[in-house]
Write an enzyme that holds these catalytic residues in place. Structure first.
Site, short mmCIF file in Angstrom:
data_model
loop_
_atom_site.label_atom_id
_atom_site.label_comp_id
_atom_site.label_asym_id
_atom_site.label_seq_id
_atom_site.Cartn_x
_atom_site.Cartn_y
_atom_site.Cartn_z
N ASP A 106 0.81 -1.10 0.13
CA ASP A 106 -0.11 -0.01 -0.07
C ASP A 106 0.82 1.42 0.08
OD1 ASP A 106 -2.28 -1.55 0.02
OD2 ASP A 106 -2.65 -1.39 2.36
N ILE A 107 0.33 2.48 -0.51
CA ILE A 107 1.15 3.52 -0.38
C ILE A 107 1.51 4.14 0.62
CG2 ILE A 107 -1.01 5.15 -0.22
CD1 ILE A 107 0.25 6.90 -2.27
#
Length: 269
Positions: A106-107
């Site tokens: 995930d970012i």
């Protein structure tokens, strides 16, 4: 492939550097001195020498990246910097066009990302039937109870059709905000804007290392939520046999060693 691109991909220098080498007369293709960087070569059949050294073509490449938060695990993105952008920052624009991240983070998640063009190896590492280990360092909000830890170890309901596979929670510690590293404090403060946490020096957190054997959507975050807490910092430390090189700063990468590649390949044997 252009000769200058070929030599750059084989790590003989940047495109500009190898152009100078070619024009100096130090490169031969099939025994013929070649002075033009734009000369086309077949990387699988042509015989290329540089300064009397045979250039061996590698079909596959493997890089380890220490992904920072704010970067997306994609080859292209119109808004955020990608892991491929970071690879080019480290290795130059001579990197191959077919490289991709083997799995996504995930970012807001940091840590180990494998970048390669070896589709078979990537598929093996990511296959849900292989159950390849993935280890994460976690800082979670508040105290995760003994019951929550037990559920993680036995398999926990995260809203899917089946419980997760049993995970190993290790090095479980309680700590205060002031005891966390400045880097982790900064990440949590950024999350504070989203979650409206009341951060104080005495706020209690649970840190742990969690080893899972699947790759479900947002799995670690969902597991910790099902255990009664919320992930505030998450970093992948290991994927199969591949350990994150702790000498790599966030955003830095390096090529895998021959031994590291062999160990990954042996997982499937």
């Amino acid at each position: 492939m252009r000769l200058d691109k070929y030599l750059a991909e084989m790590s003989y220098g940047t495109r500009n550097e190898v152009k100078k080498i070619i024009r100096s007369g130090d490169v031969t293709v099939n025994g013929v001195q070649t002075l033009k960087p734009e000369t086309r070569v077949d990387e699988l059949s042509d015989i290329v020498y540089i300064r009397n050294e045979r250039v061996s073509y590698s079909q596959f490449v493997y890089y380890m990246l220490n992904k920072p938060a704010g970067c997306v695990s994609a080859t292209k993105d119109n808004i955020h910097k990608t892991v491929i952008d970071l690879l080019k920052d480290n290795m130059g624009n001579n990197t191959r066009d077919d490289i991709f991240p083997a799995g996504r983070l995930d970012i807001d998640v940091e840590g180990l990302v494998l970048l390669t063009n070896d589709g078979a190896l990537a598929h093996m590492l990511l296959s849900p039937h292989r159950h390849v280990d993935k280890a994460y360092y976690i800082v979670a909000d508040g105290i995760i109870t003994e019951d929550g830890i037990k559920k993680l170890a036995e398999g926990i309901d995260i809203g899917d059709d089946a419980l997760t596979l049993p995970a190993q929670a290790e090095n479980i510690k309680l700590c205060r905000f002031g005891e966390l590293s400045r880097h982790i404090q900064g990440v949590i403060k950024n999350k504070n804007d989203e979650n409206l946490l009341q951060i104080t020096e005495d706020r209690v957190y649970t840190s742990m290392e969690l080893v899972i054997h699947e790759g479900r959507y947002h799995q670690v975050k969902r597991m910790i939520e099902a255990a009664g807490s919320k992930v505030l910092y998450l970093k992948r430390m290991r994927m199969g046999t591949l350990l994150l090189d702790e000498t790599l700063l966030p955003g830095e990468c390096r090529e895998l060693s021959v031994e590291e590649v062999h160990q990954l390949e042996n997982i499937s044997s």
